[in-house]
Design a protein around this motif. Structure first.
Motif, short mmCIF file in Angstrom:
data_model
loop_
_atom_site.label_atom_id
_atom_site.label_comp_id
_atom_site.label_asym_id
_atom_site.label_seq_id
_atom_site.Cartn_x
_atom_site.Cartn_y
_atom_site.Cartn_z
N LYS A 1 -4.88 1.72 -7.70
CA LYS A 1 -5.76 1.20 -6.89
C LYS A 1 -5.58 -0.52 -6.73
O LYS A 1 -6.15 -1.09 -5.63
CB LYS A 1 -7.37 1.37 -7.32
CG LYS A 1 -7.78 0.31 -8.77
CD LYS A 1 -9.06 0.84 -9.21
CE LYS A 1 -9.42 0.00 -10.44
NZ LYS A 1 -10.76 0.23 -11.12
N LYS A 2 -4.95 -0.97 -7.59
CA LYS A 2 -4.46 -2.61 -7.39
C LYS A 2 -3.62 -2.87 -6.23
O LYS A 2 -3.65 -3.90 -5.52
CB LYS A 2 -4.03 -3.03 -8.55
CG LYS A 2 -4.86 -2.98 -9.84
CD LYS A 2 -3.84 -3.31 -11.07
CE LYS A 2 -4.77 -2.83 -12.46
NZ LYS A 2 -3.90 -3.32 -13.59
N GLY B 1 -4.81 -3.14 2.41
CA GLY B 1 -4.01 -2.26 3.45
C GLY B 1 -3.61 -2.93 4.63
O GLY B 1 -3.77 -4.28 4.82
N TRP C 1 -5.68 7.28 -4.19
CA TRP C 1 -5.05 6.03 -4.50
C TRP C 1 -6.02 4.83 -5.08
O TRP C 1 -5.79 4.30 -5.89
CB TRP C 1 -4.00 5.54 -3.62
CG TRP C 1 -3.06 6.63 -3.35
CD1 TRP C 1 -2.65 7.31 -2.26
CD2 TRP C 1 -2.01 7.23 -4.27
NE1 TRP C 1 -1.52 8.21 -2.38
CE2 TRP C 1 -1.33 8.20 -3.75
CE3 TRP C 1 -1.74 7.02 -5.58
CZ2 TRP C 1 -0.49 8.83 -4.11
CZ3 TRP C 1 -0.77 7.81 -6.21
CH2 TRP C 1 0.00 8.49 -5.30
N LYS C 2 -6.94 4.82 -4.18
CA LYS C 2 -8.07 3.74 -4.47
C LYS C 2 -8.80 4.01 -5.67
O LYS C 2 -9.48 3.11 -6.11
CB LYS C 2 -8.93 3.63 -3.20
CG LYS C 2 -8.18 2.83 -1.98
CD LYS C 2 -8.66 2.65 -0.81
CE LYS C 2 -8.14 2.05 0.16
NZ LYS C 2 -8.75 1.51 1.51
N LYS C 3 -8.75 5.14 -6.16
CA LYS C 3 -9.85 5.49 -7.20
C LYS C 3 -8.85 5.64 -8.76
O LYS C 3 -9.58 5.77 -9.68
CB LYS C 3 -10.40 6.65 -7.06
CG LYS C 3 -11.50 6.77 -6.03
CD LYS C 3 -12.35 7.91 -5.97
CE LYS C 3 -13.22 7.71 -4.68
NZ LYS C 3 -14.07 8.97 -4.55
N MET D 1 -3.58 -0.86 -3.46
CA MET D 1 -4.38 -0.15 -2.14
C MET D 1 -5.68 -1.46 -1.67
O MET D 1 -6.10 -1.28 -0.85
CB MET D 1 -5.19 0.98 -2.47
CG MET D 1 -4.23 2.03 -3.15
SD MET D 1 -2.79 2.26 -2.19
CE MET D 1 -3.61 3.07 -0.40
N ASP D 2 -5.70 -2.48 -2.37
CA ASP D 2 -6.70 -3.69 -2.30
C ASP D 2 -6.58 -4.04 -0.85
O ASP D 2 -7.34 -4.61 -0.14
CB ASP D 2 -6.81 -4.74 -3.27
CG ASP D 2 -7.28 -4.22 -4.47
OD1 ASP D 2 -7.91 -3.37 -4.54
OD2 ASP D 2 -7.15 -4.75 -5.52
N SER E 1 -5.43 8.41 0.74
CA SER E 1 -5.51 6.99 0.30
C SER E 1 -7.00 6.53 -0.35
O SER E 1 -7.19 6.18 -1.41
CB SER E 1 -5.32 6.00 1.52
OG SER E 1 -5.67 4.83 1.19
N GLU E 2 -7.94 7.03 0.45
CA GLU E 2 -9.53 6.92 -0.11
C GLU E 2 -9.93 7.63 -1.37
O GLU E 2 -10.59 7.10 -2.15
CB GLU E 2 -10.35 7.35 1.18
CG GLU E 2 -10.15 6.56 2.26
CD GLU E 2 -10.55 4.95 2.17
OE1 GLU E 2 -11.72 4.59 1.40
OE2 GLU E 2 -9.89 3.98 2.56
N TRP F 1 0.86 -1.16 0.05
CA TRP F 1 0.11 -0.08 0.04
C TRP F 1 0.69 1.42 -0.07
O TRP F 1 0.33 2.43 -0.22
CB TRP F 1 -1.13 -0.06 1.07
CG TRP F 1 -0.31 -0.23 2.46
CD1 TRP F 1 -0.08 -1.25 3.13
CD2 TRP F 1 0.13 0.73 3.39
NE1 TRP F 1 0.51 -1.50 4.29
CE2 TRP F 1 0.48 -0.18 4.50
CE3 TRP F 1 0.45 2.14 3.48
CZ2 TRP F 1 1.15 0.48 5.44
CZ3 TRP F 1 0.66 2.57 4.58
CH2 TRP F 1 1.59 1.94 5.59
#
Length: 510
Positions: free
Chosen positions: A489-490, A495, A482-484, A492-493, A478-479, A274
């Motif tokens: 986003k791959k 954490g 990175w997660k979008k 951040m799956d 992060s929310e 992450w």
């Protein structure tokens, strides 16, 4: 008063007060010192008194009319005078990360000012080359500590809606430092044979300003909460925001600090999946910032302009012109970064820098041989193209190379991650500073095509891998970022457990 709403609907109130503006300026003096060190070396290495004392072989080459234009300054020790600062900054930035984490941002800035003062004294009073290099090494320690702490300080005390502009103050002061150094060199070049001592010694002036500033600024609320000084952190936040209602923002800071406390080894966490997105972005932006070729031009602008045909005074004057362009173009970035966004500024600059670098290389390849000078008209065309190039860099890769890494790392790895970014910058700055004059000797005009090729790579990197961070609170990267992102986003799956616990806490309190 302005009100900002975060991604969870919480409202943060703030005012721009005289006190917080003064704090921004005093802290940003670290950038002034860094810029002065960048700008002063190129002018000093062109001064006859300096070369005669420390580099007599280079001095003799300079005096010989038939000496190769591209190679007369090719000397490893001469390049070491410039580059030793950056290898010292590289090493010290890791120490600075620990100091920043354990003691806080304010003490780290204070230590930077002490190193700057020692370095200015040693280098200006040097009687032999080893003393000169040691002076540069102490200046490098100052750069490592200052460049670690100042951008973090500015990011942490700035309201989210002004974070980009405030952080760019650091780069603005870097450009002002470069301009002041060029003006000082222009004046001291006429003072024989000790003008170079004056140039190097005057570095003590901004160093003293940073020293006084480091005693006057507060510690950041984030750092105070990290060190279990919550009440003092709340008071400081009220003071820098200029409002009484800071509870929503203070609660967000506390939650971020709780998450950070769960992390026992931030450097080890940088190796986790992450942490890959901000680490790759931070390191690559710093690497690309140097491979634009900017510091090659800013370090050695006087020498570059001497190469294309200007005499010593003319070359220093041309460097002053580029320094002015650098300052005013950075002001454009301060205005545009929180309105236009980071990505558009970077992509726009890639196109302009690519065209200008290619044009400079083409002119030199077609018209500058080993022993002639460019016609005066063409020499001024080169100056204009350099100014266009510097202009594009100054509103984009210059300030954003520091801004984006300072705002994308989560608190639990922020000091460690930013230390890696600073170290990457210093490493590649060292490489360019140590190699540029030799590269120019061997590659000749082709060196500009070398940097142009890197600019193409940088453009594709921004296009496909760099997310937009405009208007996103640091602790929500992060929310909301990175997660979008389609690529990141791959990563951040999955954490960390710490992040999952913190997320649950935030959801309960929101």
């Amino acid at each position: 008063m302005t009100t900002t709403t975060d991604g969870n609907g919480r409202k943060f109130d703030s005012k721009i007060t005289f006190y917080v503006t003064l704090c921004w300026i005093l802290a940003a003096l670290g950038g002034l010192m860094f810029g002065y060190d960048i700008g002063i070396s190129g002018g000093v290495t062109g001064m006859d008194g300096f070369l005669l004392k420390f580099f007599p072989i280079v001095y003799e080459r300079k005096r010989v009319a038939y000496e190769d234009n591209y190679c007369k300054y090719d000397d490893q020790k001469l390049q070491l005078f410039t580059s030793s600062l950056y290898i010292a900054a590289l090493v010290s930035s890791f120490v600075a990360s620990k100091v920043c984490e354990k003691l806080g941002r304010k003490p780290t800035i204070f230590l930077a000012s002490i190193f700057f003062l020692i370095g200015a004294g040693l280098s200006s009073g040097a009687v032999h080359i080893s003393m000169l290099i040691f002076g540069r090494i102490f200046l490098g320690f100052g750069v490592g500590f200052g460049n670690e702490a100042v951008p973090l300080f500015l990011s942490e005390i700035a309201p989210v809606e002004y974070r980009g502009a405030v952080n760019i103050l650091f780069q603005l002061f870097v450009t002002i430092g470069i301009l002041i150094a060029n003006l000082v060199n222009y004046a001291t070049a006429k003072v024989h044979p000790w003008g170079w001592r004056l140039s190097l010694g005057l570095a003590g002036v901004p160093a003293m300003g940073l020293f006084i500033g480091s005693l006057s600024i507060p510690e950041t609320p984030t750092s105070l909460v990290e060190h279990n000084k919550e009440e003092k952190g709340r008071k400081t936040l009220k003071k820098i925001r200029g409002v009484e209602n800071v509870d929503p923002e203070f609660e967000q800071i506390k939650l971020a600090c709780e998450t950070a406390r769960m992390v026992k080894n931030p450097f080890r966490n940088l190796m986790k999946r992450w942490s890959v997105p901000p680490l790759v972005i931070g390191v690559c932006l710093q690497m690309f910032q140097q491979f634009t070729g900017i510091n090659a031009i800013m370090f050695y602008a006087p020498i570059l302009f001497q190469t294309v045909g200007f005499k010593n005074d003319g070359s220093l004057l041309s460097a002053i012109i580029t320094g002015l362009v650098n300052v005013f173009s950075t002001l454009i970035s301060i205005y545009a970064v929180d309105k236009i966004g980071r990505r558009l500024l970077l992509l726009n600059a890639c196109v302009i820098m690519l065209i200008s670098q290619g044009a400079i290389g083409g002119i030199l390849m077609a018209n500058l041989t080993a022993t002639n000078s460019l016609p005066k008209g063409l020499a001024w065309v080169v100056v204009v193209l350099v100014c266009v190039y510097v202009c594009a860099f100054a509103w984009s890769w210059g300030p954003l190379g520091w801004l984006i890494p300072s705002e994308t790392f989560p608190l639990e790895t922020r000091t460690a991650g930013f230390a890696c970014a600073v170290s990457a910058n210093m490493f590649f700055t060292f490489v360019i500073a140590q190699a540029f004059l030799s590269m120019m000797c061997h590659m000749r005009a082709g060196i500009f095509f070398f940097f142009a090729a890197w600019i193409i790579i940088m453009g594709f990197f921004v296009l496909f891998l760099l997310p937009e961070t405009k208007g996103v609170p640091i602790d929500e990267m992060s929310e909301r970022v990175w997660k979008k992102h389609p690529v990141w986003k791959k990563f951040m799956d999955t954490g960390s457990d710490d992040q999952d616990r913190a997320k649950k806490t935030i959801e309960e309190l929101s």
